[in-house]
Design a protein around this motif. Structure first.
Motif, PDB file in Angstrom:
ATOM      1  N   LYS A 116       0.824  -1.209   0.000  1.00  0.00           N
ATOM      2  CA  LYS A 116       0.000   0.000   0.000  1.00  0.00           C
ATOM      3  C   LYS A 116       0.863   1.266   0.000  1.00  0.00           C
ATOM      4  N   GLU A 171      -9.105  -2.348   1.108  1.00  0.00           N
ATOM      5  CA  GLU A 171      -8.417  -1.559   0.080  1.00  0.00           C
ATOM      6  C   GLU A 171      -7.863  -0.241   0.628  1.00  0.00           C
ATOM      7  N   SER A 204      -9.717   3.996  -2.364  1.00  0.00           N
ATOM      8  CA  SER A 204      -9.792   3.995  -0.894  1.00  0.00           C
ATOM      9  C   SER A 204      -8.557   4.677  -0.334  1.00  0.00           C
TER      10      SER A 204
END
Ligand code: SF4
Ligand code: SF4
Ligand code: FES
Length: 244
Positions: A116, A171, A204
Motif C-alpha cells: 500500500k 483496500e 480507498s
C-alpha cells in the motif's frame, strides 16, 4: 497448554496467542523483574519454555519497528513498553497485530502493508543528477517543516493495526502509507508531487479516513498520520479548485 511453574519469586502470568488461527492461547509464568519490557518477557518465554514460539524483533531500542504486537488489546512496540505500564492484575495478554494476515504465533505478514505504500505513490523520483550539487532546502521552508514533522516513521504497523477503516475496507491505504505520501508530497526535491496526490486521493485513499485519530493515539513515535491525511485532503481540494 499451561506452562505455569510454581515458584517463590513474584511471577507474571503471560498469555500468548499461538498458532495461525485466532483463539488458541498458551499461558506461561515468568519472574517479575524491574524494568522488564514486553519484548523481554516474550524472549524469556521463547528461550526458557517455548523454543518454537515465533516473533519478530531486531534493534530492541525503538528504531527498527519490527517488534510490534497487540498487548492487552492495544497495538504497541514491545521493546519500549514496560510491563509495569500494561499489566493488569499481574497478567499480560500478547497477540499478533490486528489487520494483517497472521503467519504464526506473533508474526504477521506485512506484504500488503508495504504494498500500500507503493500504491499511495510513495516512490521518490529526483530531479537532480549525481553531478548536481546537493539540493539546498531551507529548514525554514514551509513544505520542509510539514515533511519533517511526519518523517520519523519506523514502519512498525501499529497505526495500521489501530485503524478501524482498515478493518472494514481492505483496500484502504491506511495511516502509515498516507503519512509517507504527505512527506513526499511536501518534498521539494521530488519530481512529481501531483502524482503522489492523485494516488493518495484516489479509490480507498485519504478521503476514506474518518479522522478520529486512533492511529495518532497509538503511534509510538508520536506522529500524527491523522494530521498528514488532513493535509492530503486539503491539498486535493485546493488542487481541484485551482483546476476548476
Ligand atoms: S484517523 Fe484515519 S487513518 Fe487514523 S485510525 Fe482513524 S481512520 Fe485510520
Ligand atoms: S506512523 Fe507511527 S505507528 Fe504508523 S508505522 Fe509509522 S511509526 Fe508506526
Ligand atoms: S525491536 Fe526494533 S523497534 Fe522494537
Amino acid at each position: 497448554m499451561d506452562n505455569t511453574k510454581p515458584t517463590n519469586q513474584r511471577q507474571l502470568q503471560v498469555r500468548i496467542s499461538r498458532g495461525s488461527e485466532d483463539g488458541t492461547f498458551s499461558t506461561y509464568s515468568v519472574p517479575w523483574r524491574e524494568n522488564q519490557t514486553v519484548l523481554d518477557v516474550v524472549t524469556e518465554v521463547q528461550r526458557t519454555q517455548e523454543p518454537s514460539l515465533s516473533y519478530r524483533f531486531a534493534c530492541r531500542v525503538g528504531v527498527c519497528g519490527s517488534c510490534a504486537m497487540t498487548v492487552n488489546g492495544k497495538p504497541r512496540w514491545t521493546c519500549r513498553t514496560h510491563v509495569s505500564r500494561v499489566e493488569e492484575d499481574g497478567v499480560i495478554v500478547i497477540e499478533p497485530l490486528r489487520n494483517m494476515p497472521r503467519i504464526k504465533d506473533l508474526v504477521v505478514d506485512m506484504r500488503e502493508f508495504f504494498e500500500k505504500w507503493k500504491r499511495a505513490g510513495n516512490t521518490f523520483v529526483g530531479t537532480a543528477t549525481r553531478n548536481d550539487p546537493p539540493a539546498m532546502i531551507s529548514p525554514q521552508s514551509k513544505k520542509r517543516k510539514l515533511a519533517d514533522a511526519a518523517i520519523e516513521c519506523i514502519n512498525c504497523g501499529v497505526c495500521y493495526a489501530a485503524c478501524d477503516v482498515v478493518s472494514w475496507d481492505k483496500e484502504y491505504l491506511g495511516p502509515a502509507a498516507l503519512n509517507r505520501a504527505w512527506t513526499l508530497f511536501n518534498d521539494e526535491r521530488h519530481a512529481d508531487p501531483k502524482d503522489v496526490l492523485s494516488k493518495a486521493t484516489s479509490g480507498s485513499g485519504c478521503n476514506s479516513c474518518h479522522s478520529q485519530g486512533s492511529c495518532m493515539q497509538h503511534c509510538p513515535v508520536s506522529l500524527s498520520p491523522t494530521g498528514s491525511i488532513a493535509g492530503l485532503k486539503r491539498s486535493s481540494i485546493l488542487s481541484l479548485l485551482r483546476r476548476g
